[in-house]
Design a protein around this motif. Structure first.
Motif, PDB file in Angstrom:
ATOM      1  N   GLU A  57       0.792  -1.258  -0.159  1.00 26.71           N
ATOM      2  CA  GLU A  57       0.150  -0.056   0.050  1.00 26.71           C
ATOM      3  C   GLU A  57       0.835   1.054   0.035  1.00 26.71           C
ATOM      4  O   GLU A  57       0.546   2.475  -0.601  1.00 26.71           O
ATOM      5  N   LEU A  58       2.055   1.226   0.586  1.00 21.70           N
ATOM      6  CA  LEU A  58       2.786   2.252   0.565  1.00 21.70           C
ATOM      7  C   LEU A  58       3.671   2.471  -0.675  1.00 21.70           C
ATOM      8  O   LEU A  58       3.533   3.492  -1.331  1.00 21.70           O
ATOM      9  N   VAL A  59       3.824   1.500  -1.374  1.00 23.70           N
ATOM     10  CA  VAL A  59       4.434   1.265  -2.766  1.00 23.70           C
ATOM     11  C   VAL A  59       3.542   2.006  -3.864  1.00 23.70           C
ATOM     12  O   VAL A  59       3.793   2.773  -4.352  1.00 23.70           O
ATOM     13  N   ASP A  60       2.174   1.755  -3.498  1.00 22.96           N
ATOM     14  CA  ASP A  60       1.106   2.238  -4.582  1.00 22.96           C
ATOM     15  C   ASP A  60       0.903   3.915  -4.176  1.00 22.96           C
ATOM     16  O   ASP A  60       0.717   4.401  -5.351  1.00 22.96           O
ATOM     17  N   LEU A  61       1.368   4.132  -3.068  1.00 25.84           N
ATOM     18  CA  LEU A  61       1.188   5.600  -2.969  1.00 25.84           C
ATOM     19  C   LEU A  61       2.310   6.414  -3.347  1.00 25.84           C
ATOM     20  O   LEU A  61       2.223   7.416  -4.172  1.00 25.84           O
ATOM     21  N   VAL A  62       3.591   5.833  -3.414  1.00 21.14           N
ATOM     22  CA  VAL A  62       4.745   6.192  -4.291  1.00 21.14           C
ATOM     23  C   VAL A  62       4.554   6.426  -5.763  1.00 21.14           C
ATOM     24  O   VAL A  62       4.721   7.496  -6.290  1.00 21.14           O
ATOM     25  N   THR A  63       4.034   5.315  -6.251  1.00 21.63           N
ATOM     26  CA  THR A  63       3.665   5.182  -7.762  1.00 21.63           C
ATOM     27  C   THR A  63       2.584   6.102  -8.108  1.00 21.63           C
ATOM     28  O   THR A  63       2.789   6.746  -9.088  1.00 21.63           O
ATOM     29  N   ALA A  64       1.726   6.366  -7.081  1.00 18.48           N
ATOM     30  CA  ALA A  64       0.366   7.405  -7.500  1.00 18.48           C
ATOM     31  C   ALA A  64       1.145   8.869  -7.660  1.00 18.48           C
ATOM     32  O   ALA A  64       0.610   9.574  -7.980  1.00 18.48           O
ATOM     33  N   ARG A  65       2.112   9.050  -6.929  1.00 15.08           N
ATOM     34  CA  ARG A  65       2.816  10.479  -7.125  1.00 15.08           C
ATOM     35  C   ARG A  65       3.829  10.288  -8.369  1.00 15.08           C
ATOM     36  O   ARG A  65       4.636  11.458  -8.384  1.00 15.08           O
ATOM     37  N   GLY A  66       3.966   9.274  -9.107  1.00 14.60           N
ATOM     38  CA  GLY A  66       4.650   9.443 -10.343  1.00 14.60           C
ATOM     39  C   GLY A  66       6.024   9.055 -10.054  1.00 14.60           C
ATOM     40  O   GLY A  66       6.851   8.967 -11.225  1.00 14.60           O
ATOM     41  N   ALA A  67       6.409   8.234  -9.055  1.00 16.32           N
ATOM     42  CA  ALA A  67       7.868   7.945  -8.766  1.00 16.32           C
ATOM     43  C   ALA A  67       7.889   6.565  -8.833  1.00 16.32           C
ATOM     44  O   ALA A  67       6.770   5.672  -8.840  1.00 16.32           O
ATOM     45  N   ASP A  68       9.352   5.881  -9.213  1.00 22.30           N
ATOM     46  CA  ASP A  68       9.306   4.461  -9.248  1.00 22.30           C
ATOM     47  C   ASP A  68       9.771   4.104  -7.815  1.00 22.30           C
ATOM     48  O   ASP A  68      10.486   4.527  -7.157  1.00 22.30           O
ATOM     49  N   ALA A  69       9.105   3.023  -7.352  1.00 19.96           N
ATOM     50  CA  ALA A  69       9.084   2.561  -6.062  1.00 19.96           C
ATOM     51  C   ALA A  69      10.626   2.168  -5.695  1.00 19.96           C
ATOM     52  O   ALA A  69      10.918   2.376  -4.719  1.00 19.96           O
ATOM     53  N   ALA A  70      10.931   1.346  -6.686  1.00 15.58           N
ATOM     54  CA  ALA A  70      12.324   0.828  -6.304  1.00 15.58           C
ATOM     55  C   ALA A  70      13.372   1.990  -5.988  1.00 15.58           C
ATOM     56  O   ALA A  70      14.269   1.966  -5.148  1.00 15.58           O
ATOM     57  N   GLU A  71      13.254   3.071  -7.214  1.00 17.16           N
ATOM     58  CA  GLU A  71      14.175   4.134  -6.885  1.00 17.16           C
ATOM     59  C   GLU A  71      13.848   4.865  -5.554  1.00 17.16           C
ATOM     60  O   GLU A  71      14.551   5.339  -4.827  1.00 17.16           O
ATOM     61  N   ALA A  72      12.715   4.955  -5.150  1.00 22.58           N
ATOM     62  CA  ALA A  72      12.428   5.785  -3.904  1.00 22.58           C
ATOM     63  C   ALA A  72      12.891   4.879  -2.843  1.00 22.58           C
ATOM     64  O   ALA A  72      13.174   5.805  -1.682  1.00 22.58           O
ATOM     65  N   MET A  73      12.993   3.648  -2.595  1.00 20.18           N
ATOM     66  CA  MET A  73      13.279   2.950  -1.544  1.00 20.18           C
ATOM     67  C   MET A  73      14.828   2.875  -1.514  1.00 20.18           C
ATOM     68  O   MET A  73      15.476   2.829  -0.490  1.00 20.18           O
TER      69      MET A  73
END
Length: 214
Positions: A57-73
């Motif tokens: 669910e947190l990853v989904d929020l990252v994606t919703a902001r137009g960011a790549d989840a792996a790169e964000a982590m």
């Protein structure tokens, strides 16, 4: 003055929180695999599933902001893994205690920090505040201590040790998720310290619930 004044970068905060949940999922799964009792293994597997859902669910929020989840982590993996290595290889019951105490403390902290994100704050906090099964972990540990009183001193010592490293990780998150807004950061401690004091009090209550000395 409060955490809302810290203005964390939403993607940075979500990335670190998401990676922490992934790390806790791996930890819970590993503890389940080491369980000698089938009921304990089932309990820990269910807890791991809840933690994994929080991660998704947190990853989904990252994606919703137009960011790549792996790169964000990615920027937070090294710090989290250093923290996990500090805790090291322990006895099985110490590992269960770590899962109970450290997830409680860090979820509380990131929920408070996440609640300051405009528009999404309430949603972020609700995800992180979701109960993973702490009551079941308390019951498991209480049963173990009742069966072997020698565990009491071991677990009390371990609980006192892990809180320091866990608080350091929480404090570091304030800097690593900060926006590059040129704000004077010298007062960050003034903002964060009262929250950490509350988290320590909550940690003490969790220890007391188990009959351990914090």
């Amino acid at each position: 003055m409060g955490l809302g004044d810290l203005r964390p970068d939403p993607v940075a905060l979500l990335g670190q929180a998401a990676y922490l949940q992934l790390a806790w999922f791996e930890t819970a799964t590993a503890i389940a695999g080491r369980a000698s009792d089938l009921t304990d293994r089932e309990t820990l597997t269910r807890i791991a599933a809840v933690i994994l859902q929080k991660h998704h669910e947190l990853v989904d929020l990252v994606t919703a902001r137009g960011a790549d989840a792996a790169e964000a982590m990615r920027p937070y993996t090294a710090e989290v893994e250093r923290y996990r290595r500090k805790l090291g290889d322990t006895g099985w019951h110490e590992s269960v205690l770590t899962l109970h105490l450290a997830t409680g403390l860090l979820d509380d902290f990131f929920a408070r920090l996440g609640s300051t994100v405009p528009e999404q704050g309430e949603h972020i906090a609700a995800i992180l505040d979701r109960e993973i099964g702490h009551d079941a972990l308390v019951a498991l540990l209480r049963d173990a201590v009742a069966a072997d009183r020698r565990l009491t001193s071991r677990l009390a010592l371990w609980g006192r040790r892990l809180v320091g490293d866990t608080l350091l990780l929480a404090r570091a998150a304030v800097a690593t998720t900060r926006t590059a807004d040129g704000r004077d950061t010298t007062t960050d401690d003034v903002r964060v310290d009262p929250v950490l004091t509350e988290l320590i009090a909550a940690h003490t209550r969790r220890m007391d619930e188990l009959g351990l000395t914090a």
